[in-house]
Design an enzyme around this catalytic site. Structure first.
Site, PDB file in Angstrom:
ATOM      1  N   GLY A 152     -30.000  46.148  31.972  1.00  0.00           N
ATOM      2  CA  GLY A 152     -28.914  47.057  32.341  1.00  0.00           C
ATOM      3  C   GLY A 152     -27.720  46.732  31.464  1.00  0.00           C
ATOM      4  O   GLY A 152     -27.868  46.161  30.376  1.00  0.00           O
ATOM      5  N   ILE A 154     -25.424  44.483  31.874  1.00  0.00           N
ATOM      6  CA  ILE A 154     -25.239  43.038  31.672  1.00  0.00           C
ATOM      7  C   ILE A 154     -26.345  42.483  30.769  1.00  0.00           C
ATOM      8  O   ILE A 154     -26.070  41.733  29.828  1.00  0.00           O
ATOM      9  CB  ILE A 154     -25.167  42.310  33.030  1.00  0.00           C
ATOM     10  CG1 ILE A 154     -23.880  42.722  33.767  1.00  0.00           C
ATOM     11  CG2 ILE A 154     -25.234  40.795  32.849  1.00  0.00           C
ATOM     12  CD1 ILE A 154     -23.793  42.267  35.216  1.00  0.00           C
ATOM     13  N   ARG A 231     -29.164  37.397  41.013  1.00  0.00           N
ATOM     14  CA  ARG A 231     -29.093  37.005  42.418  1.00  0.00           C
ATOM     15  C   ARG A 231     -30.190  35.979  42.676  1.00  0.00           C
ATOM     16  O   ARG A 231     -31.286  36.082  42.101  1.00  0.00           O
ATOM     17  CB  ARG A 231     -29.347  38.209  43.334  1.00  0.00           C
ATOM     18  CG  ARG A 231     -28.194  39.175  43.450  1.00  0.00           C
ATOM     19  CD  ARG A 231     -27.078  38.650  44.370  1.00  0.00           C
ATOM     20  NE  ARG A 231     -26.066  39.647  44.573  1.00  0.00           N
ATOM     21  CZ  ARG A 231     -24.942  39.775  43.856  1.00  0.00           C
ATOM     22  NH1 ARG A 231     -24.677  38.912  42.891  1.00  0.00           N
ATOM     23  NH2 ARG A 231     -24.079  40.730  44.112  1.00  0.00           N
ATOM     24  N   ASP A 255     -26.560  30.228  38.191  1.00  0.00           N
ATOM     25  CA  ASP A 255     -25.246  30.571  38.744  1.00  0.00           C
ATOM     26  C   ASP A 255     -25.386  31.113  40.169  1.00  0.00           C
ATOM     27  O   ASP A 255     -24.395  31.229  40.874  1.00  0.00           O
ATOM     28  CB  ASP A 255     -24.573  31.632  37.864  1.00  0.00           C
ATOM     29  CG  ASP A 255     -23.144  31.935  38.299  1.00  0.00           C
ATOM     30  OD1 ASP A 255     -22.393  30.972  38.579  1.00  0.00           O
ATOM     31  OD2 ASP A 255     -22.766  33.122  38.382  1.00  0.00           O
ATOM     32  N   GLU A 260     -26.460  31.219  49.309  1.00  0.00           N
ATOM     33  CA  GLU A 260     -25.146  30.685  48.914  1.00  0.00           C
ATOM     34  C   GLU A 260     -24.231  30.560  50.119  1.00  0.00           C
ATOM     35  O   GLU A 260     -24.276  31.410  51.010  1.00  0.00           O
ATOM     36  CB  GLU A 260     -24.526  31.624  47.870  1.00  0.00           C
ATOM     37  CG  GLU A 260     -25.350  31.651  46.595  1.00  0.00           C
ATOM     38  CD  GLU A 260     -24.858  32.681  45.585  1.00  0.00           C
ATOM     39  OE1 GLU A 260     -23.789  33.280  45.802  1.00  0.00           O
ATOM     40  OE2 GLU A 260     -25.549  32.882  44.585  1.00  0.00           O
ATOM     41  N   HIS A 278     -21.767  30.318  41.555  1.00  0.00           N
ATOM     42  CA  HIS A 278     -21.591  31.782  41.441  1.00  0.00           C
ATOM     43  C   HIS A 278     -20.248  32.109  40.771  1.00  0.00           C
ATOM     44  O   HIS A 278     -19.350  32.672  41.404  1.00  0.00           O
ATOM     45  CB  HIS A 278     -21.689  32.438  42.824  1.00  0.00           C
ATOM     46  CG  HIS A 278     -22.001  33.905  42.751  1.00  0.00           C
ATOM     47  ND1 HIS A 278     -22.796  34.543  43.665  1.00  0.00           N
ATOM     48  CD2 HIS A 278     -21.623  34.857  41.870  1.00  0.00           C
ATOM     49  CE1 HIS A 278     -22.883  35.834  43.359  1.00  0.00           C
ATOM     50  NE2 HIS A 278     -22.177  36.047  42.265  1.00  0.00           N
TER      51      HIS A 278
HETATM   52  C1  8YV Z   1     -18.731  38.136  42.404  1.00  0.00           C
HETATM   53  C2  8YV Z   1     -20.985  39.377  42.123  1.00  0.00           C
HETATM   54  O1  8YV Z   1     -18.795  36.746  42.334  1.00  0.00           O
HETATM   55  O2  8YV Z   1     -20.521  41.282  40.846  1.00  0.00           O
HETATM   56  C3  8YV Z   1     -21.223  40.775  41.698  1.00  0.00           C
HETATM   57  O3  8YV Z   1     -22.160  41.396  42.228  1.00  0.00           O
HETATM   58  O4  8YV Z   1     -21.736  38.828  42.842  1.00  0.00           O
HETATM   59  C4  8YV Z   1     -19.837  38.641  41.550  1.00  0.00           C
HETATM   60  O5  8YV Z   1     -19.206  39.316  40.538  1.00  0.00           O
HETATM   61  C5  8YV Z   1     -18.544  38.538  43.798  1.00  0.00           C
HETATM   62  O6  8YV Z   1     -18.731  39.874  44.014  1.00  0.00           O
HETATM   63  C6  8YV Z   1     -17.176  38.120  44.293  1.00  0.00           C
HETATM   64  O7  8YV Z   1     -17.323  37.829  45.573  1.00  0.00           O
END
Ligand code: 8YV
Length: 312
Positions: A152, A154, A231, A255, A260, A278
């Site tokens: 995607g 990223i 994730r 990460d 978590e 994370h």
């Molecule tokens: C953040 C994330 O750490 O973008 C996401 O889906 O998991 C991370 O960017 C998170 O949303 C902040 O709580």
């Protein structure tokens, strides 16, 4: 009267100040009794603001009949039941694009840190070990075969960065992507077999659950490195820990984790892993931009305008 919103997890102080200026903010993480706060807000809360990893439970959504929007401060929507929201007429927004560079940067950082054993080197120096001996040699990064699991936004940003390291890049995805210069491999296990380093950048959800399991980890092999910035649910964590412990996998840069902030303690003693809490989007610049998107989406919702980054 200012609209009332439920803030599930803390955001940057400047963003929280902006929220406080526009809304009456109820902070779930600060509540002594969370169920009670949700019950008290039943006829009042019109928006929920939450993190991508944290999301919001259906029970909370159902307890708030006046809820109109869940604004996610993150790109991942897997911790919010989108179908449930759709059924309840609740809009959902996220924060795409603004975090792509940071997540890709951290993926490359983990890839290098794991291959070059940077955390081991750091601990070695801090422990005063350097005068007493040398570290074992690490593994080269440049020129390696990179597999991207999930191409995607990223995944593509990671691949672009890897090009600068002279890497050969292949990927797997739900379907092949048009116009990308990387080789498509249909099966994740085949991709792992053909990769020295595999980066997980797939969106999470029931389809992707435990996609990285024993077979894939064994295909990556004892010299292979896994990086996960997606994730924890995409990786079978007990299998990952077993593969690392038994030397069936070379190393991992992680990460994200299945539960978590709880990380299985088995990881703590392993020198072939680099662990992060994370942090992929956790920079001042990106969290500011994400927070601004949350504010913009809420603003648009309460003004009855189209939502800038709507998911539902
Ligand atoms: C953040 C994330 O750490 O973008 C996401 O889906 O998991 C991370 O960017 C998170 O949303 C902040 O709580």
């Amino acid at each position: 009267m200012k609209p009332e919103i439920l803030l599930v997890e803390p955001m940057m102080p400047a963003i929280e100040q902006a929220l406080d200026a526009a809304y009456t903010v109820h902070r779930l993480s600060a509540a002594p009794d969370r169920d009670r706060l949700v019950a008290e807000l039943a006829d009042r809360a019109r928006a929920v603001v939450t993190g991508g990893g944290t999301g919001v439970k259906n029970a909370v959504i159902d307890a708030l009949p006046k809820l109109g929007i869940v604004a996610i401060n993150g790109v991942g929507t897997d911790a919010v039941d989108l179908e449930h929201c759709r059924g309840r007429g609740v809009r959902v927004t996220n924060t795409p694009d603004v975090l792509t560079d940071d997540v890709a940067d951290l993926a490359i950082g983990l890839l290098i840190a794991t291959s070059r054993r940077m955390a081991v080197g750091d601990r070695f120096v801090r422990a005063g070990q350097w005068p007493k001996g040398k570290l074992p040699l690490a593994r080269k990064v440049s020129g390696k075969r990179l597999g991207v699991l999930g191409l995607g936004r990223i995944g593509e940003a990671i691949a672009k960065r890897a090009e600068a390291f002279g890497m050969t890049i292949a990927y797997t995805n739900r379907k092949p992507r048009e116009g990308v210069p990387y080789r498509f491999v249909a099966s994740p296990v085949d991709l792992a077999r053909e990769s020295d380093i595999l980066v997980v950048a797939a969106s999470a959800g029931p389809d992707a659950r435990n996609m990285v399991g024993r077979e894939l980890l064994d295909a990556l092999g004892p010299d292979g490195i896994l990086v996960n910035v997606a994730r924890g649910s995409v990786v079978d964590e007990p299998e990952l820990l077993a593969a690392l412990t038994e030397g069936r996998l070379g190393g991992a840069g992680l990460d994200v984790f299945a539960d978590e902030p709880n990380v299985p303690e088995g990881f703590y003693g392993l020198d072939n892993v680099v662990l992060q809490p994370h942090q992929a989007s956790a920079t001042v610049e990106t969290r500011t931009a994400m927070g601004q998107l949350v504010l913009d989406n809420l603003d648009a919702f309460f003004a009855g305008r189209p939502l800038p980054t709507a998911v539902v």
